[in-house]
Design an enzyme around this catalytic site. Structure first.
Site, short mmCIF file in Angstrom:
data_model
loop_
_atom_site.label_atom_id
_atom_site.label_comp_id
_atom_site.label_asym_id
_atom_site.label_seq_id
_atom_site.Cartn_x
_atom_site.Cartn_y
_atom_site.Cartn_z
N GLY A 42 0.77 -1.24 0.00
CA GLY A 42 0.00 0.00 0.00
C GLY A 42 0.80 1.29 0.00
N ASP A 101 -4.31 2.32 11.31
CA ASP A 101 -5.71 2.12 11.69
C ASP A 101 -5.75 1.71 13.16
OD1 ASP A 101 -8.32 1.17 11.95
OD2 ASP A 101 -8.31 0.03 10.11
N LYS A 129 -5.99 6.93 10.76
CA LYS A 129 -7.42 6.74 10.91
C LYS A 129 -7.74 6.65 12.40
CE LYS A 129 -9.30 3.42 8.33
NZ LYS A 129 -9.89 2.11 7.95
N VAL A 151 -10.95 3.46 3.34
CA VAL A 151 -10.55 4.27 2.19
C VAL A 151 -9.71 3.46 1.20
CG1 VAL A 151 -10.65 6.48 3.40
CG2 VAL A 151 -8.53 5.16 3.45
N ASP A 157 -5.89 -0.36 -1.16
CA ASP A 157 -6.77 -1.25 -1.92
C ASP A 157 -7.96 -1.75 -1.13
OD1 ASP A 157 -5.20 -2.98 -0.15
OD2 ASP A 157 -6.06 -4.63 -1.30
N ARG A 163 -5.88 0.64 -6.19
CA ARG A 163 -4.59 1.22 -5.78
C ARG A 163 -4.14 2.35 -6.71
NH1 ARG A 163 -2.30 -2.10 -1.83
NH2 ARG A 163 -2.63 -4.34 -2.05
P1 IMP Z 1 -3.76 -1.57 11.42
O1 IMP Z 1 -2.84 -2.70 11.72
O2 IMP Z 1 -5.17 -1.82 11.89
O3 IMP Z 1 -3.22 -0.23 11.87
O4 IMP Z 1 -3.94 -1.52 9.85
C1 IMP Z 1 -2.97 -0.99 9.03
C2 IMP Z 1 -2.92 -1.70 7.70
O5 IMP Z 1 -4.20 -2.12 7.24
C3 IMP Z 1 -2.39 -0.72 6.67
O6 IMP Z 1 -1.08 -1.05 6.38
C4 IMP Z 1 -3.28 -0.93 5.48
O7 IMP Z 1 -2.64 -1.76 4.56
C5 IMP Z 1 -4.50 -1.61 5.98
N1 IMP Z 1 -5.62 -0.65 6.11
C6 IMP Z 1 -6.12 -0.11 7.25
N2 IMP Z 1 -7.15 0.70 7.00
C7 IMP Z 1 -7.32 0.67 5.66
C8 IMP Z 1 -8.23 1.33 4.77
O8 IMP Z 1 -9.11 2.12 5.17
N3 IMP Z 1 -8.08 1.04 3.45
C9 IMP Z 1 -7.13 0.20 2.97
N4 IMP Z 1 -6.26 -0.43 3.76
C10 IMP Z 1 -6.35 -0.19 5.09
MG MG Z 2 -0.43 -1.79 4.53
#
Ligand code: IMP
Ligand code: MG
Length: 177
Positions: A42, A101, A129, A151, A157, A163
């Protein structure tokens, strides 16, 4: 039913913010050996734009980290790969991520990279986020804050799609079938 996309951050706003982040990174790391560790897949679009605006020498490497599979919700289980071969001992490292996230992915990645003995380790994320109950994450170089919504675009994606979009969009998935 097909997916619905609504514009959230325009390509123009992204371009401006990326230039500001690159200027800040260039200023902060003047004279220090710098490595950008780019999180696949990403962050590649963001990193490609960012690195062309950084005005000091640096090297790049890549890591793979995923917690989403093909769904729009974090699974909570983070799978890392490849980071053991990174040569970052004694380097100033900036991890370049598309979006933070829950913070699980960047947390697991930062812990793994710390084991490799970098001199410093900072996070650069295009988007933070804000989700209720998420772990606090210190993002030194942050592009944008957004509310808890899924998003796509600018590298991000949904099941490997979208992407290529130049801006960031909110996605409401269409119903399957
Ligand atoms: P986390 O581990 O929950 O912080 O998620 C982070 C990873 O999840 C990022 O590297 C993204 O690849 C994916 N991700 C989180 N939120 C989104 C989103 O809204 N759209 C697309 N990918 C996301
Ligand atoms: Mg990622």
């Amino acid at each position: 039913m097909s997916d619905t996309l609504r514009p959230l951050i325009s390509a123009r706003r992204i371009k401006k913010r990326v230039a500001e982040l690159a200027a800040q990174i260039s200023e902060d790391h003047r004279g220090a050996p710098l490595t950008l560790v780019i999180v696949l897949k990403g962050a590649t679009v963001f990193a490609a734009d960012l690195m062309r605006q950084i005005a000091i020498p640096f090297v790049i490497d890549f890591v793979r980290a995923s917690s989403y599979g093909n769904s729009a919700r974090s699974s909570g289980a983070v799978v890392l790969g490849d980071e053991a071969r990174l040569d970052i001992a004694g380097h100033h490292v900036i991890v370049v991520e598309d979006i933070v996230d829950t913070g699980l992915t960047i947390g697991a990645l930062a812990a793994a990279l710390h084991q490799l003995g970098p001199q410093s380790l900072d996070i650069c994320a295009l988007i933070h986020k804000h989700v209720a109950g998420a772990r606090p994450v210190d993002i030194r170089y942050k592009g944008f804050d957004i509310p808890d919504t899924f998003v796509v675009g600018y590298g991000m994606d949904y099941a490997e799609r979208y992407r290529h979009l130049p801006g960031v969009y909110r996605l409401r998935p269409g119903e399957a079938g």
